[in-house]
Scaffold this active site. Structure first.
Site, mmCIF file in Angstrom:
data_model
loop_
_atom_site.group_PDB
_atom_site.id
_atom_site.type_symbol
_atom_site.label_atom_id
_atom_site.label_comp_id
_atom_site.label_asym_id
_atom_site.label_seq_id
_atom_site.Cartn_x
_atom_site.Cartn_y
_atom_site.Cartn_z
ATOM 1 N N ASP A 11 35.595 26.359 26.361
ATOM 2 C CA ASP A 11 34.784 25.150 26.599
ATOM 3 C C ASP A 11 34.381 25.079 28.078
ATOM 4 O O ASP A 11 34.720 24.124 28.793
ATOM 5 C CB ASP A 11 35.552 23.880 26.189
ATOM 6 N N ASP A 16 37.593 27.914 32.917
ATOM 7 C CA ASP A 16 37.153 28.846 31.862
ATOM 8 C C ASP A 16 36.273 29.938 32.466
ATOM 9 O O ASP A 16 36.411 31.116 32.153
ATOM 10 C CB ASP A 16 36.336 28.127 30.788
ATOM 11 N N HIS A 238 44.387 27.336 34.962
ATOM 12 C CA HIS A 238 44.962 27.214 33.622
ATOM 13 C C HIS A 238 44.509 28.354 32.699
ATOM 14 O O HIS A 238 45.324 29.100 32.177
ATOM 15 C CB HIS A 238 44.526 25.890 32.984
ATOM 16 N N ASP A 239 43.203 28.452 32.493
ATOM 17 C CA ASP A 239 42.684 29.360 31.464
ATOM 18 C C ASP A 239 42.887 30.820 31.810
ATOM 19 O O ASP A 239 43.079 31.661 30.921
ATOM 20 C CB ASP A 239 41.205 29.068 31.215
#
Ligand code: RIB
Ligand code: CA
Length: 309
Positions: A11, A16, A238-239
């Site tokens: 997303d 990302d 995070h990703d």
């Protein structure tokens, strides 16, 4: 040993974007598709952003498809603008020279699974994967590995109880964790150990490439958000932790767990209960525990430096 075929469900989303650029520049894996899902921003924007990222990476052979626009769970508005209004920090972009694949994202994932062993890296809400399970019962058994960025063992981010990807569609997450694929989960308590600082942003700018400049420019508003929310400019990747696990399975320590997801709850929607008791040591669901951030930053710098204009 053949390189794992990898599908990224995403997303985008600033973190990302970094995760996808890391994956596309890493020879250990073969990215065979990218599917967008509604999450950080609506689907029309996440799908456009996925095309933008593949376009600046110069990987025009990687199919990009749009998946689900709405969660299985009741949608709840989340008004904090974390990734900018366009989802990538509101930079100026040329029209991407990568078209959307005509298939629905779920159909692209199903086709890729039917074509051979596939690793799925899920770095957004899990709606596409839940719909995949609904449309293709038992397809989970044909997936080699599912790596998910999501959940939290202790403290959430979108609420005190829940991490965003799970909170955005807890019913989808419940269905995904109830299936029989081999899952490795990277929750917030792991991802918060992986972050970039201003020296990294300066390094990306110093590369003198479009990718380097864009990554640094995307990360600036993300660093400002982090300063407001966490009190420092360290930008949490995070990703990228879900991609890093596929690049090097030795980089992140792990253990077997049992994961349950709260789908109701006035204050606990999307909470993940990660049971680390020894009963689950041999579970095919594992959770990431620790990562060496300096080693990760060095890998990320090296891979992003391979992009050329
Ligand atoms: O909680 C972190 C997750 O939520 C990441 O996937 C980030 O992109 C946001 O979507
Ligand atoms: Ca994401």
């Amino acid at each position: 040993m053949a390189r794992p075929r990898v599908l990224i469900d995403t997303d985008p989303g600033i973190d990302d974007a970094v995760a996808i650029l890391l994956a596309l520049a890493s020879p250990e894996i073969d990215v065979v598709g990218i599917t967008a899902v509604a999450g950080n921003v609506p689907l029309d924007k996440t799908a456009l952003n996925a095309r933008r990222i593949v376009s600046i990476a110069g990987r025009h052979n990687v199919p990009v498809a749009a998946g689900c626009a709405e969660p299985l769970s009741e949608a709840v508005a989340e008004d904090s603008v974390v990734h900018g209004h366009d989802g990538l920090g509101d930079l100026t972009w040329d029209e991407p020279d990568v078209a959307l694949d005509p298939r629905h994202g779920v159909e692209l994932i199903a086709d890729l699974i039917h074509e051979g062993p596939l690793t799925i890296v899920a770095i957004g809400p899990l709606t596409n994967l839940a719909v995949l399970l609904q449309r293709y019962p038992d397809i989970d058994k044909g997936v080699e590995h599912l790596v998910i960025m999501g959940g939290a063992s202790f403290q959430g981010n979108v609420t005190p109880a829940a991490e965003f990807n799970i909170w955005a569609d807890p019913e989808a997450a419940r269905q995904v964790f109830a299936a029989e694929w081999r899952i490795t989960l990277m929750p917030l308590d792991l991802t918060h150990q992986a972050f970039l600082n201003d020296a990294d942003l300066d390094y990306f700018t110093s590369l003198g490439t479009d990718v380097g400049r864009r990554v640094a420019r995307m990360l600036e508003p993300y660093a400002q958000f982090h300063e407001r929310w966490y009190g420092n400019r360290d930008v949490i990747m995070h990703d990228a932790m879900a991609v890093y696990e596929v690049l090097d399975a030795t980089a992140i320590s792990k253990q077997g767990v049992r994961v349950t997801v709260e789908t109701g709850g006035e204050y606990s929607r999307g909470a993940t209960f990660i049971d680390r008791r020894r009963d689950h040591a041999q579970s095919q669901v594992r959770v990431g525990l620790t990562v060496d951030n300096d080693r990760f930053r060095a890998v990320l710098r090296e891979r992003l430096a391979t992009y050329r204009d």
